[in-house]
Design a protein around this motif. Structure first.
Motif, PDB file in Angstrom:
ATOM      1  N   MET A  89       0.834  -1.213   0.000  1.00 21.53           N
ATOM      2  CA  MET A  89       0.000   0.000   0.000  1.00 21.53           C
ATOM      3  C   MET A  89       0.864   1.257   0.000  1.00 21.53           C
ATOM      4  SD  MET A  89      -2.771   1.565  -0.173  1.00 21.53           S
ATOM      5  CE  MET A  89      -4.343   0.990   0.350  1.00 21.53           C
ATOM      6  N   LEU A  90       1.927   1.263   0.778  1.00 22.74           N
ATOM      7  CA  LEU A  90       2.833   2.415   0.770  1.00 22.74           C
ATOM      8  C   LEU A  90       3.424   2.628  -0.621  1.00 22.74           C
ATOM      9  CD1 LEU A  90       4.480   4.637   2.218  1.00 22.74           C
ATOM     10  CD2 LEU A  90       6.204   2.880   2.646  1.00 22.74           C
ATOM     11  N   PHE A  91       3.876   1.559  -1.255  1.00 22.78           N
ATOM     12  CA  PHE A  91       4.484   1.691  -2.576  1.00 22.78           C
ATOM     13  C   PHE A  91       3.443   2.057  -3.635  1.00 22.78           C
ATOM     14  CE2 PHE A  91       7.540  -1.592  -0.730  1.00 22.78           C
ATOM     15  CZ  PHE A  91       8.363  -0.604  -0.210  1.00 22.78           C
ATOM     16  N   PHE A  92       2.246   1.538  -3.526  1.00 26.87           N
ATOM     17  CA  PHE A  92       1.181   1.905  -4.466  1.00 26.87           C
ATOM     18  C   PHE A  92       0.838   3.380  -4.330  1.00 26.87           C
ATOM     19  CE2 PHE A  92      -1.192  -2.184  -5.803  1.00 26.87           C
ATOM     20  CZ  PHE A  92      -0.016  -2.886  -5.902  1.00 26.87           C
ATOM     21  N   MET A  93       0.757   3.870  -3.086  1.00 29.72           N
ATOM     22  CA  MET A  93       0.426   5.281  -2.881  1.00 29.72           C
ATOM     23  C   MET A  93       1.564   6.199  -3.332  1.00 29.72           C
ATOM     24  SD  MET A  93      -2.692   5.532  -1.834  1.00 29.72           S
ATOM     25  CE  MET A  93      -2.914   4.364  -3.155  1.00 29.72           C
ATOM     26  N   ALA A  94       2.800   5.752  -3.193  1.00 31.52           N
ATOM     27  CA  ALA A  94       3.920   6.536  -3.718  1.00 31.52           C
ATOM     28  C   ALA A  94       3.822   6.616  -5.233  1.00 31.52           C
ATOM     29  CB  ALA A  94       5.251   5.913  -3.302  1.00 31.52           C
ATOM     30  N   ASN A  95       3.408   5.533  -5.856  1.00 29.21           N
ATOM     31  CA  ASN A  95       3.216   5.518  -7.306  1.00 29.21           C
ATOM     32  C   ASN A  95       2.120   6.500  -7.724  1.00 29.21           C
ATOM     33  OD1 ASN A  95       3.352   4.519 -10.042  1.00 29.21           O
ATOM     34  ND2 ASN A  95       1.468   3.423  -9.592  1.00 29.21           N
ATOM     35  N   ALA A  96       1.102   6.633  -6.892  1.00 29.98           N
ATOM     36  CA  ALA A  96      -0.005   7.535  -7.203  1.00 29.98           C
ATOM     37  C   ALA A  96       0.312   8.995  -6.852  1.00 29.98           C
ATOM     38  CB  ALA A  96      -1.266   7.093  -6.460  1.00 29.98           C
ATOM     39  N   GLY A  97       1.433   9.257  -6.198  1.00 24.06           N
ATOM     40  CA  GLY A  97       1.813  10.634  -5.872  1.00 24.06           C
ATOM     41  C   GLY A  97       1.188  11.154  -4.599  1.00 24.06           C
ATOM     42  N   LEU A  98       0.941  10.304  -3.632  1.00 23.15           N
ATOM     43  CA  LEU A  98       0.359  10.718  -2.362  1.00 23.15           C
ATOM     44  C   LEU A  98       1.328  11.628  -1.607  1.00 23.15           C
ATOM     45  CD1 LEU A  98      -2.149  10.061  -0.503  1.00 23.15           C
ATOM     46  CD2 LEU A  98      -0.601   8.519   0.686  1.00 23.15           C
ATOM     47  N   ALA A 156      -4.631   7.274  -9.762  1.00 24.05           N
ATOM     48  CA  ALA A 156      -4.791   6.934  -8.346  1.00 24.05           C
ATOM     49  C   ALA A 156      -5.989   6.006  -8.145  1.00 24.05           C
ATOM     50  CB  ALA A 156      -4.945   8.202  -7.516  1.00 24.05           C
ATOM     51  N   ALA A 157      -7.068   6.268  -8.857  1.00 20.87           N
ATOM     52  CA  ALA A 157      -8.246   5.394  -8.752  1.00 20.87           C
ATOM     53  C   ALA A 157      -7.919   3.989  -9.251  1.00 20.87           C
ATOM     54  CB  ALA A 157      -9.406   5.979  -9.542  1.00 20.87           C
ATOM     55  N   TYR A 158      -7.196   3.895 -10.349  1.00 24.61           N
ATOM     56  CA  TYR A 158      -6.801   2.587 -10.856  1.00 24.61           C
ATOM     57  C   TYR A 158      -5.881   1.875  -9.862  1.00 24.61           C
ATOM     58  CZ  TYR A 158      -4.596  -1.064 -13.558  1.00 24.61           C
ATOM     59  OH  TYR A 158      -4.117  -2.275 -13.968  1.00 24.61           O
ATOM     60  N   THR A 159      -4.967   2.603  -9.239  1.00 25.61           N
ATOM     61  CA  THR A 159      -4.065   2.008  -8.266  1.00 25.61           C
ATOM     62  C   THR A 159      -4.843   1.441  -7.085  1.00 25.61           C
ATOM     63  OG1 THR A 159      -2.297   3.511  -8.917  1.00 25.61           O
ATOM     64  CG2 THR A 159      -2.093   2.480  -6.766  1.00 25.61           C
ATOM     65  N   LEU A 160      -5.830   2.176  -6.588  1.00 30.15           N
ATOM     66  CA  LEU A 160      -6.645   1.672  -5.480  1.00 30.15           C
ATOM     67  C   LEU A 160      -7.468   0.459  -5.906  1.00 30.15           C
ATOM     68  CD1 LEU A 160      -7.805   5.013  -3.862  1.00 30.15           C
ATOM     69  CD2 LEU A 160      -6.223   3.330  -2.910  1.00 30.15           C
ATOM     70  N   TRP A 161      -8.011   0.486  -7.114  1.00 32.13           N
ATOM     71  CA  TRP A 161      -8.770  -0.654  -7.632  1.00 32.13           C
ATOM     72  C   TRP A 161      -7.872  -1.879  -7.743  1.00 32.13           C
ATOM     73  CZ3 TRP A 161      -8.154  -3.209 -12.371  1.00 32.13           C
ATOM     74  CH2 TRP A 161      -9.158  -4.119 -12.705  1.00 32.13           C
ATOM     75  N   LEU A 162      -6.653  -1.679  -8.247  1.00 33.75           N
ATOM     76  CA  LEU A 162      -5.700  -2.767  -8.376  1.00 33.75           C
ATOM     77  C   LEU A 162      -5.353  -3.345  -7.005  1.00 33.75           C
ATOM     78  CD1 LEU A 162      -3.673  -4.333 -10.224  1.00 33.75           C
ATOM     79  CD2 LEU A 162      -2.053  -2.502  -9.724  1.00 33.75           C
ATOM     80  N   TRP A 189      11.330  -8.507   5.087  1.00 36.41           N
ATOM     81  CA  TRP A 189      10.904  -7.347   5.865  1.00 36.41           C
ATOM     82  C   TRP A 189      11.994  -6.285   5.881  1.00 36.41           C
ATOM     83  CZ3 TRP A 189      10.867  -3.652   9.455  1.00 36.41           C
ATOM     84  CH2 TRP A 189       9.647  -3.204   9.946  1.00 36.41           C
ATOM     85  N   LEU A 190      13.234  -6.715   6.034  1.00 38.52           N
ATOM     86  CA  LEU A 190      14.354  -5.785   6.049  1.00 38.52           C
ATOM     87  C   LEU A 190      14.483  -5.057   4.712  1.00 38.52           C
ATOM     88  CD1 LEU A 190      16.911  -4.655   7.476  1.00 38.52           C
ATOM     89  CD2 LEU A 190      18.156  -6.565   6.444  1.00 38.52           C
ATOM     90  N   VAL A 191      14.414  -5.795   3.621  1.00 36.67           N
ATOM     91  CA  VAL A 191      14.547  -5.184   2.292  1.00 36.67           C
ATOM     92  C   VAL A 191      13.387  -4.221   2.032  1.00 36.67           C
ATOM     93  CG1 VAL A 191      14.527  -5.662  -0.171  1.00 36.67           C
ATOM     94  CG2 VAL A 191      15.901  -7.075   1.344  1.00 36.67           C
ATOM     95  N   LEU A 192      12.163  -4.665   2.281  1.00 39.66           N
ATOM     96  CA  LEU A 192      11.015  -3.785   2.047  1.00 39.66           C
ATOM     97  C   LEU A 192      11.022  -2.592   2.995  1.00 39.66           C
ATOM     98  CD1 LEU A 192       8.219  -6.416   1.377  1.00 39.66           C
ATOM     99  CD2 LEU A 192       9.345  -4.926  -0.285  1.00 39.66           C
ATOM    100  N   GLY A 193      11.515  -2.797   4.217  1.00 40.29           N
ATOM    101  CA  GLY A 193      11.625  -1.692   5.166  1.00 40.29           C
ATOM    102  C   GLY A 193      12.609  -0.630   4.704  1.00 40.29           C
TER     103      GLY A 193
END
Length: 122
Positions: free
Chosen positions: A9-18, A53-59, A84-88
């Motif tokens: 979710m964090l990476f998806f929202m970064a993609n959407a420009g949050l 952003a809408a498409y990202t949330l739908w995905l 977890w370490l890598v994603l963190g």
């Protein structure tokens, strides 16, 4: 897979420009520059941003809250310590890049500069 879904979710929202993520400053600067050139272009850019952003949330909803159609996917476990370490580290990078970009770029575009640009257009 709650931890994986949280990181995703964090990476998806970064993609959407949050705001607060690494994609925000770029999106903000594109729309700001487009508005200074032509407000209709900025409207188009903002519209595509909203659609993206809408498409990202739908995905995200389909991936993490949809029905599991494959038995192999149903057997997957949540991330382990190494993942977890890598994603963190990536998550810290996404959040830190926003702070670095805001410190370097956005203070140059304060209200006085925006007002002067608006007056020059008239």
């Amino acid at each position: 897979m709650p931890w994986f879904a949280t990181f995703a979710m964090l990476f998806f929202m970064a993609n959407a420009g949050l705001p607060g993520t690494s994609g925000f400053v770029g999106e903000f600067m594109v729309i700001l520059s487009a508005f200074q050139r032509n407000p209709w272009i900025a409207l188009g850019a903002a519209t595509t941003l909203i659609i993206g952003a809408a498409y990202t949330l739908w995905l995200y909803k389909r991936i993490f809250f949809g029905e599991v159609a494959n038995s192999h996917v149903a057997e997957l476990k949540d991330i382990n310590g190494r993942e977890w370490l890598v994603l963190g580290v990536f998550a810290i990078g996404v959040l830190a890049l926003d702070r670095i970009q805001q410190a370097a770029v956005i203070p140059g575009f304060d209200d006085d500069h925006l007002a002067a640009a608006a007056i020059d257009r008239r």
